[in-house]
Design an enzyme around this catalytic site. Structure first.
Site, PDB file in Angstrom:
ATOM      1  N   GLY A 278       0.759  -1.236   0.000  1.00 59.17           N
ATOM      2  CA  GLY A 278       0.000   0.000   0.000  1.00 59.17           C
ATOM      3  C   GLY A 278       0.787   1.281   0.000  1.00 59.17           C
ATOM      4  O   GLY A 278       0.198   2.358   0.011  1.00 59.17           O
ATOM      5  N   GLU A 320       4.154  -6.382   1.687  1.00 61.04           N
ATOM      6  CA  GLU A 320       3.784  -6.795   0.326  1.00 61.04           C
ATOM      7  C   GLU A 320       3.670  -5.598  -0.626  1.00 61.04           C
ATOM      8  O   GLU A 320       2.586  -5.312  -1.131  1.00 61.04           O
ATOM      9  CB  GLU A 320       2.437  -7.528   0.374  1.00 61.04           C
ATOM     10  N   GLY A 322       3.554  -3.618  -3.952  1.00 66.57           N
ATOM     11  CA  GLY A 322       3.400  -3.911  -5.376  1.00 66.57           C
ATOM     12  C   GLY A 322       3.729  -2.646  -6.144  1.00 66.57           C
ATOM     13  O   GLY A 322       4.773  -2.505  -6.779  1.00 66.57           O
ATOM     14  N   ARG A 323       2.835  -1.654  -6.005  1.00 64.82           N
ATOM     15  CA  ARG A 323       2.988  -0.382  -6.694  1.00 64.82           C
ATOM     16  C   ARG A 323       4.350   0.262  -6.435  1.00 64.82           C
ATOM     17  O   ARG A 323       4.979   0.791  -7.349  1.00 64.82           O
ATOM     18  CB  ARG A 323       1.877   0.547  -6.217  1.00 64.82           C
ATOM     19  N   ARG A 360      -7.154   3.541 -14.493  1.00 70.36           N
ATOM     20  CA  ARG A 360      -7.056   4.116 -13.145  1.00 70.36           C
ATOM     21  C   ARG A 360      -7.660   5.530 -13.064  1.00 70.36           C
ATOM     22  O   ARG A 360      -8.229   5.895 -12.044  1.00 70.36           O
ATOM     23  CB  ARG A 360      -5.609   4.103 -12.659  1.00 70.36           C
ATOM     24  N   TYR A 364     -10.499   5.594 -10.401  1.00 66.60           N
ATOM     25  CA  TYR A 364     -10.148   6.168  -9.097  1.00 66.60           C
ATOM     26  C   TYR A 364      -9.929   7.675  -9.146  1.00 66.60           C
ATOM     27  O   TYR A 364      -9.420   8.237  -8.174  1.00 66.60           O
ATOM     28  CB  TYR A 364      -8.842   5.558  -8.565  1.00 66.60           C
ATOM     29  N   CYS A 391     -14.998   4.572 -27.025  1.00 64.37           N
ATOM     30  CA  CYS A 391     -16.314   5.192 -27.146  1.00 64.37           C
ATOM     31  C   CYS A 391     -16.888   5.460 -25.779  1.00 64.37           C
ATOM     32  O   CYS A 391     -17.798   4.759 -25.311  1.00 64.37           O
ATOM     33  CB  CYS A 391     -17.228   4.280 -27.940  1.00 64.37           C
ATOM     34  N   GLU A 392     -16.340   6.430 -25.117  1.00 62.50           N
ATOM     35  CA  GLU A 392     -16.774   6.751 -23.769  1.00 62.50           C
ATOM     36  C   GLU A 392     -16.148   8.090 -23.398  1.00 62.50           C
ATOM     37  O   GLU A 392     -14.938   8.263 -23.536  1.00 62.50           O
ATOM     38  CB  GLU A 392     -16.257   5.649 -22.835  1.00 62.50           C
TER      39      GLU A 392
HETATM   40  N1  LLP Z   1      -1.186  -7.004  -0.306  1.00 55.95           N
HETATM   41  C1  LLP Z   1      -2.510  -7.177  -0.417  1.00 55.95           C
HETATM   42  C2  LLP Z   1      -3.195  -8.159   0.420  1.00 55.95           C
HETATM   43  C3  LLP Z   1      -3.224  -6.423  -1.352  1.00 55.95           C
HETATM   44  O1  LLP Z   1      -4.529  -6.602  -1.464  1.00 55.95           O
HETATM   45  C4  LLP Z   1      -2.548  -5.487  -2.161  1.00 55.95           C
HETATM   46  C5  LLP Z   1      -3.256  -4.688  -3.144  1.00 55.95           C
HETATM   47  C6  LLP Z   1      -1.164  -5.347  -2.014  1.00 55.95           C
HETATM   48  C7  LLP Z   1      -0.512  -6.131  -1.058  1.00 55.95           C
HETATM   49  C8  LLP Z   1      -0.336  -4.414  -2.837  1.00 55.95           C
HETATM   50  O2  LLP Z   1      -0.702  -3.097  -2.705  1.00 55.95           O
HETATM   51  P1  LLP Z   1       0.208  -1.940  -3.340  1.00 55.95           P
HETATM   52  O3  LLP Z   1       1.527  -1.955  -2.574  1.00 55.95           O
HETATM   53  O4  LLP Z   1       0.432  -2.300  -4.758  1.00 55.95           O
HETATM   54  O5  LLP Z   1      -0.567  -0.719  -3.164  1.00 55.95           O
HETATM   55  N2  LLP Z   1      -5.999  -1.409  -8.562  1.00 55.95           N
HETATM   56  C9  LLP Z   1      -5.729  -0.446  -7.509  1.00 55.95           C
HETATM   57  C10 LLP Z   1      -4.962  -1.055  -6.385  1.00 55.95           C
HETATM   58  C11 LLP Z   1      -5.603  -2.295  -5.810  1.00 55.95           C
HETATM   59  C12 LLP Z   1      -4.752  -2.915  -4.777  1.00 55.95           C
HETATM   60  C13 LLP Z   1      -5.275  -4.234  -4.381  1.00 55.95           C
HETATM   61  N3  LLP Z   1      -4.487  -4.861  -3.396  1.00 55.95           N
HETATM   62  C14 LLP Z   1      -4.994   0.761  -8.101  1.00 55.95           C
HETATM   63  O6  LLP Z   1      -4.759   0.780  -9.299  1.00 55.95           O
HETATM   64  O7  LLP Z   1      -4.663   1.689  -7.390  1.00 55.95           O
END
Ligand code: LLP
Length: 463
Positions: A278, A320, A322-323, A360, A364, A391-392
């Protein structure tokens, strides 16, 4: 994330409309390193390069739209997270942000673990050679098949998300003659300061088991009663695109309180705590993300302090991101197709992609930056809205940004920080062909996910 309207700066129309934008930058040719992948630079001719290759050459070879991913940056970010947390903690890359076999290989080589949340992600991870014991399996409604696969290949942990799943995983493991290591995902009741759709720890949503009302404590009781599962820890993920650690502080406090209750009731100290992902990244110059070292230090201190207060041994921490790993490492390259100045409003710049490669903004209200990258320009800044070809009318890639007023069809523009949740959430809306992901490193570019073709579309359409 909010930015105030700034009706200032030169423009071909005198008055700027209300919007979420900062004052136009003094020099549109300068690339803010905060939002661009590390090896992105302008060469002496003014063309932007990544990994030492000009974007104009990349566009010729790979076409547009396309995502270009800076492999050196990706690897450096993996190392930064691994170093920051050290050997007494575990970093799991959240594959949902972007997953491909090449990425799995890089993660593995840089010593990271992997969080997957579907059978498809598990297949990709295993196929690329990620050892199963370095994989965590997530999801709020894992199918029987997914559970069976995860248990039989021996994933390091399954994160349980409901009462039904406790029983499903335990029974499957028992049937397969295994004991599956599990964590329980709890919702701690924190309101993360982010968009509602990506906040996950307040109680009124689908993920996790609430601490409130003793539900999580009951989930622990039931898990401990079943032979097929070994409870190794508690998991909490409070949401995404978060910039400060205060939400984690509350989450850690509440999770540690649960650990203390578990010790008091069952006489065991669970060895692990997972604080999820997150952490936010810079999408625009106004965002100020924290460095992995800062985050690791803050989280370690919080957990240690809470455990000392509760007289618990400090559990092993995992996170964890990701982003924060993949997000900043890629940009999307588009070719400008049409330009429509709307007097007193803004100029609509249509590109050859759109909401099918970046949902996104529509979903969002996300903010992005954009730059002209095929040449430099000294023209005045014009307030632009970068839109796609779908088309939106909500098909917006960048809501408000400044581009040079001499922008012309055929120019290449790039949107930085699209490494996370763009290709992984891409769609075929209007039968768009999902763009390729091209990894660039040390003067070499290679496709790691190829562009979809019309044959791909027809292959799924069985007539
Ligand atoms: N761990 C769990 C259990 C999660 O559900 C998520 C993201 C992460 C780690 C990784 O989160 P990050 O570090 O990437 O923020 N599609 C949305 C984000 C959805 C995230 C879902 N879970 C966006 O584009 O902002």
């Amino acid at each position: 994330m909010s930015r105030s309207a700034h009706p200032a700066g030169p423009r071909h129309a005198d008055v700027l409309p209300e919007g979420h934008y900062s004052a136009p930058p003094t020099d549109l040719n300068v690339l803010d390193e905060k939002v661009w992948a590390r090896t992105v630079a302008r060469n002496d001719d003014g063309a932007v390069t990544v990994g030492g290759i000009e974007v104009t050459r990349l566009a010729e070879e790979f076409g547009t739209p396309a995502y270009f991913l800076d492999e050196a940056d990706f690897r450096a970010r993996c190392r930064a997270w691994a170093d920051a947390f050290g050997k007494d903690a575990d970093v799991f890359y959240a594959g949902k942000a972007f997953l491909s076999r090449a990425v799995v290989k890089w993660l593995y080589e840089e010593g990271l673990n992997l969080d997957v949340c579907s059978g498809g992600e598990l297949t990709t991870a295993l196929d690329a050679g990620m050892p199963a014991d370095r994989i965590a399996f997530h999801g709020n409604n894992k199918s029987e098949e997914e559970i069976e696969r995860a248990v039989s290949v021996g994933v390091g942990r399954i994160v349980l998300d409901s009462f039904q799943e406790i029983v499903r995983v335990a029974h499957t493991a028992q049937r397969l003659g295994k004991r599956q290591r599990v964590q329980i995902r709890v919702t701690v009741g924190v309101e993360a300061h982010t968009h509602e759709f990506i906040a996950t720890a307040h109680e009124d949503q689908k993920f996790g088991i609430p601490l409130a009302g003793g539900q999580a404590a009951e989930a622990v009781r039931r898990t401990l009663r079943l032979d097929g599962v070994e409870l190794i820890g508690i998991h909490s993920h409070i949401g995404s695109q978060i910039f400060d650690t205060s939400g984690f502080e509350v989450a850690a406090h509440r999770v540690v309180r649960l650990l203390a209750e578990i010790r008091d009731e069952h006489g065991i100290e669970l060895p692990e705590i997972d604080l999820g992902g997150g952490l936010g990244i810079a999408y625009t110059s106004d965002d100020d993300p924290r460095e992995p070292h800062d985050i690791a230090k803050a989280l370690n201190e919080i957990v240690t302090r809470e455990c000392e207060a509760a007289k618990l041994r400090t559990p092993r921490i995992s996170v964890e991101p990701g982003r924060a790993i993949v997000g900043p490492t890629a940009f999307t390259l588009y070719e400008v197709g049409t330009i429509k100045p709307l007097d007193g409003l803004r100029t609509y710049v249509s590109v050859d992609g759109g909401m099918s490669d970046n949902i996104r903004t529509a979903l969002y209200d996300a903010e992005y930056s954009v730059a002209l990258v095929s040449r430099t320009s000294d023209a005045a800044p014009m307030l632009a809205r970068v839109v796609g070809k779908h088309c939106e009318s909500g098909d917006i890639v960048v809501k408000d940004a400044f581009l040079p007023a001499d922008l012309a069809p055929g120019d290449l523009i790039a949107v930085p920080a699209t490494g996370a949740y763009c290709r992984s959430m891409a769609s075929n809306y209007n039968h768009a062909l999902r763009p390729p992901v091209v990894a660039v490193k040390d003067g070499e570019a290679r496709v790691i996910v190829r562009r979809e073709t019309e044959e791909d579309l027809l292959r799924l359409d069985v007539g």
